[in-house]
Design a protein around this motif. Structure first.
Motif, mmCIF file in Angstrom:
data_model
loop_
_atom_site.group_PDB
_atom_site.id
_atom_site.type_symbol
_atom_site.label_atom_id
_atom_site.label_comp_id
_atom_site.label_asym_id
_atom_site.label_seq_id
_atom_site.Cartn_x
_atom_site.Cartn_y
_atom_site.Cartn_z
ATOM 1 N N ALA A 31 -2.633 0.876 -7.763
ATOM 2 C CA ALA A 31 -3.707 0.687 -6.785
ATOM 3 C C ALA A 31 -4.232 -0.741 -6.777
ATOM 4 O O ALA A 31 -4.649 -1.255 -5.726
ATOM 5 C CB ALA A 31 -4.854 1.667 -7.074
ATOM 6 N N ASP A 32 -4.227 -1.397 -7.934
ATOM 7 C CA ASP A 32 -4.750 -2.761 -8.047
ATOM 8 C C ASP A 32 -3.817 -3.815 -7.466
ATOM 9 O O ASP A 32 -4.215 -4.972 -7.295
ATOM 10 C CB ASP A 32 -5.020 -3.099 -9.522
ATOM 11 N N ALA A 70 -2.030 -5.400 -4.485
ATOM 12 C CA ALA A 70 -1.984 -5.451 -3.023
ATOM 13 C C ALA A 70 -0.542 -5.416 -2.538
ATOM 14 O O ALA A 70 -0.232 -4.785 -1.519
ATOM 15 C CB ALA A 70 -2.694 -6.707 -2.529
ATOM 16 N N CYS A 118 0.714 -1.732 -2.759
ATOM 17 C CA CYS A 118 0.108 -0.853 -1.764
ATOM 18 C C CYS A 118 0.601 -1.151 -0.349
ATOM 19 O O CYS A 118 0.614 -0.259 0.508
ATOM 20 C CB CYS A 118 -1.418 -0.971 -1.809
ATOM 21 N N GLU A 145 -3.822 2.764 -1.201
ATOM 22 C CA GLU A 145 -4.706 2.416 -2.310
ATOM 23 C C GLU A 145 -5.688 3.549 -2.603
ATOM 24 O O GLU A 145 -5.924 3.887 -3.768
ATOM 25 C CB GLU A 145 -5.480 1.140 -1.984
ATOM 26 N N THR A 146 -6.246 4.135 -1.572
ATOM 27 C CA THR A 146 -7.195 5.234 -1.753
ATOM 28 C C THR A 146 -6.541 6.409 -2.490
ATOM 29 O O THR A 146 -7.125 6.992 -3.410
ATOM 30 C CB THR A 146 -7.729 5.716 -0.393
#
Length: 278
Positions: free
Chosen positions: A265-266, A268, A271, A238-239
């Protein structure tokens, strides 16, 4: 995108300068003032989202036919070594980074007549009506004839919509993962602008284009994401994606990469391994 500084009268004069037929040359010279006036009208109406009110006239000045005006563009401006080719090249090369300002992705390969020359012949070589574009976008909007402000295509010389965020995407879970792009207009926009942007997105097929490009982007970064996931789990993935989104957004707020990395990234699910083919 800045409007061209080319003067319509000078461009038209250059285009018709080598006409050998005395009768045709005389006819063209007789409508030069109409071309200049049409450019001024175009400028006024475009700035007010009123180009749908531009008067269509098949025979310019009652003497020059649509076919003859189309010939001025194809044979005396767009053709290599044509007398108006310098103006063509200046317009062609004005696109930032050589990218089509309509889709923001593909390479410029032609000039698009914002109002089609087949229906608005007086504007055939008017610089304000000529936009550097890719072939796909040019073909997609070829026959567009606006009948209201809501139907007017976006014009990059007059419509700067990159000050607000309007392009978004969401992850579609599957193997492989995919993205679905959408227009989400800001609350401060007028209903007319919201309709025009939605029409732009639909007419040019930007959703399909951006989804295909994001699939290719995922193919290229999948290995890196797998390495990051193995080292630090979903948080590290995600980072990385958020950093990519931030960097892309500094370059283009509404670029498809900005929306894609943010959407990745949004999610879950994405990621935590949704990016993988396993």
């Amino acid at each position: 995108m800045d409007a061209p500084n080319l003067l319509p009268g000078d461009v038209f004069a250059a285009c018709i300068s080598r006409i050998r037929d005395p009768g045709l040359k005389l006819k063209m010279e007789s409508i030069a003032h109409l071309v200049v006036a049409a450019s001024a009208d175009f400028d006024t109406l475009a700035a007010q989202t009123r180009l749908h009110q531009f008067v269509r006239q098949a025979i310019v000045g009652g003497v020059v036919t649509t076919a003859e005006m189309e010939g001025v563009y194809t044979q005396r401006m767009a053709k290599k070594s044509a007398p108006g080719r310098d103006a063509y090249d200046e317009l062609f090369n004005s696109a930032p980074n050589g990218k089509c300002p309509l889709c923001g992705h593909r390479t410029v390969s032609t000039l698009d007549h914002h109002l089609p020359k087949a229906h608005y012949p007086v504007l055939a070589v008017v610089p304000l009506n000529l936009i550097p574009a890719c072939g796909d976008c040019n073909k997609s909007k070829l026959a567009a004839l606006p009948t209201s402000a809501n139907e007017e295509a976006l014009h990059p010389y007059y419509d700067n919509i990159d000050g607000d965020r309007w392009l978004f995407a969401e992850v579609v879970a599957g193997t492989p993962a995919a993205l679905r792009f959408r227009v989400q207009t800001p609350a401060n926009w007028s209903a007319v602008l919201a309709d025009r942007v939605a029409l732009h997105f639909k007419t040019l097929g930007l959703g399909a284009l951006y989804s295909a490009e994001s699939a290719d982007e995922l193919l290229n970064i999948r290995g890196q994401l797998e390495t990051l996931h193995a080292a630090g789990g979903a948080a590290l993935v995600e980072t990385e994606l958020l950093e990519r989104a931030s960097s892309c957004r500094m370059a283009r707020m509404n670029g498809w990469r900005s929306a894609a990395f943010e959407a990745f990234a949004d999610s879950a699910w994405f990621c935590d391994g949704g990016f993988s083919l396993h």
